[in-house]
Motif scaffolding. Structure first.
Motif, PDB file in Angstrom:
ATOM      1  N   VAL A 226       0.819  -1.211   0.064  1.00 40.87           N
ATOM      2  CA  VAL A 226       0.040   0.007   0.150  1.00 40.87           C
ATOM      3  C   VAL A 226       0.663   1.324   0.005  1.00 40.87           C
ATOM      4  O   VAL A 226       1.732   1.248   0.814  1.00 40.87           O
ATOM      5  CB  VAL A 226      -1.014   0.167   1.360  1.00 40.87           C
ATOM      6  CG1 VAL A 226      -1.795   1.181   1.316  1.00 40.87           C
ATOM      7  CG2 VAL A 226      -1.832  -1.366   1.190  1.00 40.87           C
ATOM      8  N   LYS A 227       0.546   2.188  -0.826  1.00 38.37           N
ATOM      9  CA  LYS A 227       1.539   3.443  -0.862  1.00 38.37           C
ATOM     10  C   LYS A 227       0.302   4.793  -0.594  1.00 38.37           C
ATOM     11  O   LYS A 227      -0.936   4.477  -0.976  1.00 38.37           O
ATOM     12  CB  LYS A 227       1.894   3.382  -2.396  1.00 38.37           C
ATOM     13  CG  LYS A 227       3.180   2.505  -2.636  1.00 38.37           C
ATOM     14  CD  LYS A 227       4.462   2.822  -1.875  1.00 38.37           C
ATOM     15  CE  LYS A 227       5.382   1.845  -2.311  1.00 38.37           C
ATOM     16  NZ  LYS A 227       6.777   2.064  -1.507  1.00 38.37           N
ATOM     17  N   GLU A 228       0.991   5.740  -0.430  1.00 35.60           N
ATOM     18  CA  GLU A 228       0.204   7.028  -0.514  1.00 35.60           C
ATOM     19  C   GLU A 228       0.706   7.926  -1.555  1.00 35.60           C
ATOM     20  O   GLU A 228       1.834   7.938  -1.802  1.00 35.60           O
ATOM     21  CB  GLU A 228       0.215   7.529   0.933  1.00 35.60           C
ATOM     22  CG  GLU A 228      -0.683   8.888   1.050  1.00 35.60           C
ATOM     23  CD  GLU A 228      -0.739   9.456   2.412  1.00 35.60           C
ATOM     24  OE1 GLU A 228      -0.798  10.610   2.693  1.00 35.60           O
ATOM     25  OE2 GLU A 228      -0.648   8.536   3.371  1.00 35.60           O
ATOM     26  N   GLY A 229      -0.206   8.692  -2.099  1.00 37.23           N
ATOM     27  CA  GLY A 229       0.244   9.510  -3.331  1.00 37.23           C
ATOM     28  C   GLY A 229      -0.768  10.569  -3.545  1.00 37.23           C
ATOM     29  O   GLY A 229      -2.008  10.606  -2.989  1.00 37.23           O
ATOM     30  N   ASN A 230      -0.390  11.591  -4.558  1.00 34.89           N
ATOM     31  CA  ASN A 230      -1.352  12.582  -4.653  1.00 34.89           C
ATOM     32  C   ASN A 230      -1.882  12.311  -6.231  1.00 34.89           C
ATOM     33  O   ASN A 230      -0.984  11.896  -7.143  1.00 34.89           O
ATOM     34  CB  ASN A 230      -0.585  13.899  -5.094  1.00 34.89           C
ATOM     35  CG  ASN A 230      -0.117  14.361  -3.784  1.00 34.89           C
ATOM     36  OD1 ASN A 230      -0.838  14.466  -2.685  1.00 34.89           O
ATOM     37  ND2 ASN A 230       0.934  15.223  -3.368  1.00 34.89           N
ATOM     38  N   LEU A 231      -3.091  12.209  -6.466  1.00 41.05           N
ATOM     39  CA  LEU A 231      -3.910  11.862  -7.497  1.00 41.05           C
ATOM     40  C   LEU A 231      -4.446  13.301  -8.356  1.00 41.05           C
ATOM     41  O   LEU A 231      -5.175  13.963  -7.421  1.00 41.05           O
ATOM     42  CB  LEU A 231      -4.891  10.831  -7.252  1.00 41.05           C
ATOM     43  CG  LEU A 231      -5.876  10.803  -8.602  1.00 41.05           C
ATOM     44  CD1 LEU A 231      -4.948   9.783  -9.286  1.00 41.05           C
ATOM     45  CD2 LEU A 231      -6.920   9.682  -7.979  1.00 41.05           C
ATOM     46  N   SER A 232      -4.150  13.507  -9.278  1.00 42.14           N
ATOM     47  CA  SER A 232      -4.847  14.450 -10.238  1.00 42.14           C
ATOM     48  C   SER A 232      -5.608  13.857 -11.411  1.00 42.14           C
ATOM     49  O   SER A 232      -5.076  13.103 -12.027  1.00 42.14           O
ATOM     50  CB  SER A 232      -3.712  15.605 -10.820  1.00 42.14           C
ATOM     51  OG  SER A 232      -3.176  16.070  -9.573  1.00 42.14           O
ATOM     52  N   ILE A 233      -6.891  14.329 -11.808  1.00 40.09           N
ATOM     53  CA  ILE A 233      -7.589  13.953 -12.793  1.00 40.09           C
ATOM     54  C   ILE A 233      -7.844  15.275 -13.584  1.00 40.09           C
ATOM     55  O   ILE A 233      -8.412  16.167 -13.020  1.00 40.09           O
ATOM     56  CB  ILE A 233      -8.697  13.167 -12.548  1.00 40.09           C
ATOM     57  CG1 ILE A 233      -8.372  12.025 -11.457  1.00 40.09           C
ATOM     58  CG2 ILE A 233      -9.412  12.452 -13.518  1.00 40.09           C
ATOM     59  CD1 ILE A 233      -9.450  11.154 -10.882  1.00 40.09           C
ATOM     60  N   GLU A 234      -7.843  15.118 -15.117  1.00 40.41           N
ATOM     61  CA  GLU A 234      -8.481  16.039 -15.689  1.00 40.41           C
ATOM     62  C   GLU A 234      -9.165  15.579 -16.931  1.00 40.41           C
ATOM     63  O   GLU A 234      -9.226  14.264 -17.277  1.00 40.41           O
ATOM     64  CB  GLU A 234      -6.997  16.720 -16.637  1.00 40.41           C
ATOM     65  CG  GLU A 234      -6.146  17.545 -15.994  1.00 40.41           C
ATOM     66  CD  GLU A 234      -6.829  18.785 -15.540  1.00 40.41           C
ATOM     67  OE1 GLU A 234      -7.682  19.299 -16.204  1.00 40.41           O
ATOM     68  OE2 GLU A 234      -6.326  19.454 -14.670  1.00 40.41           O
ATOM     69  N   LEU A 235     -10.163  16.106 -17.281  1.00 38.24           N
ATOM     70  CA  LEU A 235     -11.257  15.716 -18.379  1.00 38.24           C
ATOM     71  C   LEU A 235     -10.879  16.047 -19.552  1.00 38.24           C
ATOM     72  O   LEU A 235     -10.387  17.185 -19.854  1.00 38.24           O
ATOM     73  CB  LEU A 235     -12.717  16.331 -18.213  1.00 38.24           C
ATOM     74  CG  LEU A 235     -13.791  16.338 -18.888  1.00 38.24           C
ATOM     75  CD1 LEU A 235     -14.235  14.820 -19.025  1.00 38.24           C
ATOM     76  CD2 LEU A 235     -14.947  17.245 -18.648  1.00 38.24           C
ATOM     77  N   VAL A 236     -10.677  14.910 -20.518  1.00 40.42           N
ATOM     78  CA  VAL A 236     -10.187  15.098 -21.881  1.00 40.42           C
ATOM     79  C   VAL A 236     -11.071  14.469 -22.881  1.00 40.42           C
ATOM     80  O   VAL A 236     -11.848  13.690 -22.485  1.00 40.42           O
ATOM     81  CB  VAL A 236      -8.780  14.432 -21.966  1.00 40.42           C
ATOM     82  CG1 VAL A 236      -7.818  15.234 -21.066  1.00 40.42           C
ATOM     83  CG2 VAL A 236      -8.815  12.910 -21.851  1.00 40.42           C
ATOM     84  N   ASP A 237     -11.204  14.985 -24.193  1.00 41.22           N
ATOM     85  CA  ASP A 237     -12.047  14.523 -25.057  1.00 41.22           C
ATOM     86  C   ASP A 237     -11.118  13.608 -25.820  1.00 41.22           C
ATOM     87  O   ASP A 237     -10.054  14.019 -26.505  1.00 41.22           O
ATOM     88  CB  ASP A 237     -12.804  15.732 -26.018  1.00 41.22           C
ATOM     89  CG  ASP A 237     -13.583  15.253 -27.038  1.00 41.22           C
ATOM     90  OD1 ASP A 237     -13.300  14.824 -28.163  1.00 41.22           O
ATOM     91  OD2 ASP A 237     -14.742  15.180 -26.803  1.00 41.22           O
ATOM     92  N   ILE A 238     -11.634  12.388 -26.201  1.00 41.25           N
ATOM     93  CA  ILE A 238     -11.104  11.216 -27.146  1.00 41.25           C
ATOM     94  C   ILE A 238     -12.116  11.074 -28.042  1.00 41.25           C
ATOM     95  O   ILE A 238     -13.047  10.393 -28.104  1.00 41.25           O
ATOM     96  CB  ILE A 238     -10.355  10.108 -26.409  1.00 41.25           C
ATOM     97  CG1 ILE A 238      -9.587  10.649 -25.343  1.00 41.25           C
ATOM     98  CG2 ILE A 238     -10.013   9.238 -27.381  1.00 41.25           C
ATOM     99  CD1 ILE A 238      -8.227  11.388 -25.753  1.00 41.25           C
ATOM    100  N   ASN A 239     -11.683  11.462 -29.381  1.00 39.30           N
ATOM    101  CA  ASN A 239     -12.744  10.961 -30.575  1.00 39.30           C
ATOM    102  C   ASN A 239     -14.135  11.524 -29.935  1.00 39.30           C
ATOM    103  O   ASN A 239     -15.146  10.668 -30.410  1.00 39.30           O
ATOM    104  CB  ASN A 239     -12.500   9.475 -30.874  1.00 39.30           C
ATOM    105  CG  ASN A 239     -11.351   9.110 -31.397  1.00 39.30           C
ATOM    106  OD1 ASN A 239     -10.545  10.057 -32.164  1.00 39.30           O
ATOM    107  ND2 ASN A 239     -10.801   8.172 -31.130  1.00 39.30           N
ATOM    108  N   GLY A 240     -14.490  12.557 -29.351  1.00 40.24           N
ATOM    109  CA  GLY A 240     -15.851  13.028 -29.168  1.00 40.24           C
ATOM    110  C   GLY A 240     -16.365  12.294 -27.876  1.00 40.24           C
ATOM    111  O   GLY A 240     -17.669  12.787 -27.480  1.00 40.24           O
TER     112      GLY A 240
END
Length: 252
Positions: A226-240
């Protein structure tokens, strides 16, 4: 007119009827095009095989006399060159139109169409092709950055329960799973969270805010560590289609 779009653009007109070709060339030249004309599909193919002949768009008749027709010529040309092509024909039969649908063209214009519609259709084809080219370049750049990034990255299909679509080599090294093991599965199915509610909470926060930045989380590697980390998420458009692009950094 839009001089920056039309003036100086080179168009190849493929038309076997001389009188019709003369009329079309006059219209195209008045719109600012540099016009090249061939009578047959074979000569069009030969013309384009010369690298010195730079063409921005092709206007292709379908009936081209005794040789190959415009549809066959278009197939051969587009298999070798990335050029927007518009069909220009007097045919309205479903059979003919259906044959052109198997080809990546940027329009089908009837010869009875007026000058204004003809030029507007060519402008639209040029815009669509340029837009497609930029999207392709951006996609290629994204794919390269994705693969070489030292940060663990993964791509998830939002409309399919956030299932993995792709992961980069840095993700494989960090988490221990190989790409073929994760694609089509969810993080929860892979046991990447000790408690499924943790993964559900991350998705909920992302959907509420449209992004996630530096979210501290605990996740489980393939070997059970088990590890601890920083998670970032971005919304992207792939083929609509909307996708979630994640970035994972370790804290410890």
């Amino acid at each position: 007119m839009e001089p920056n779009l039309m003036t100086g653009k080179s168009i190849l007109l493929v038309e076997d009827e001389a009188i019709i070709a003369m009329m079309q060339m006059r219209i195209l030249k008045s719109a600012g095009f540099v016009v090249h004309h061939t009578l047959t599909g074979e000569t069009a193919i030969s013309f384009l095989s010369n690298p010195e002949n730079k063409i921005d768009i092709i206007l292709m008749d379908i009936d081209l006399g005794s040789g190959i027709d415009g549809i066959e010529a278009a197939k051969i040309i587009l298999s070798k060159h990335s050029i927007p092509l518009v069909f220009l024909s007097s045919h309205t039969e479903t059979e003919i139109v259906n044959r052109t649908e198997s080809i990546t063209s940027y329009g089908y214009i009837l010869k009875t169409t007026g000058e204004i519609v003809l030029i507007a259709s060519i402008k639209l084809a040029l815009r669509l092709f340029e837009s497609y080219r930029k999207q392709s370049e951006a996609q290629e750049l994204f794919e390269k950055a994705f693969l070489v990034s030292p940060i663990a990255m993964s791509l998830h299909d939002i409309n399919n329960q956030f299932r993995f679509v792709n992961v980069n080599p840095a993700f494989e090294r960090l988490v221990g799973f190989q790409k073929e093991e994760v694609v089509g599965k969810t993080s929860i199915e892979l046991g990447m969270y000790k408690q499924a509610v943790d993964g559900t909470e991350i998705i909920k926060k992302f959907l509420e805010d449209g992004k996630l930045t530096g979210y501290k989380q605990r996740f489980q590697l393939r070997n059970g560590e088990v590890k601890e980390g920083n998670l970032s998420i971005e919304l992207v458009d792939i083929n609509g289609n909307p996708h979630a692009l994640t970035f994972q950094n370790l804290i410890f």
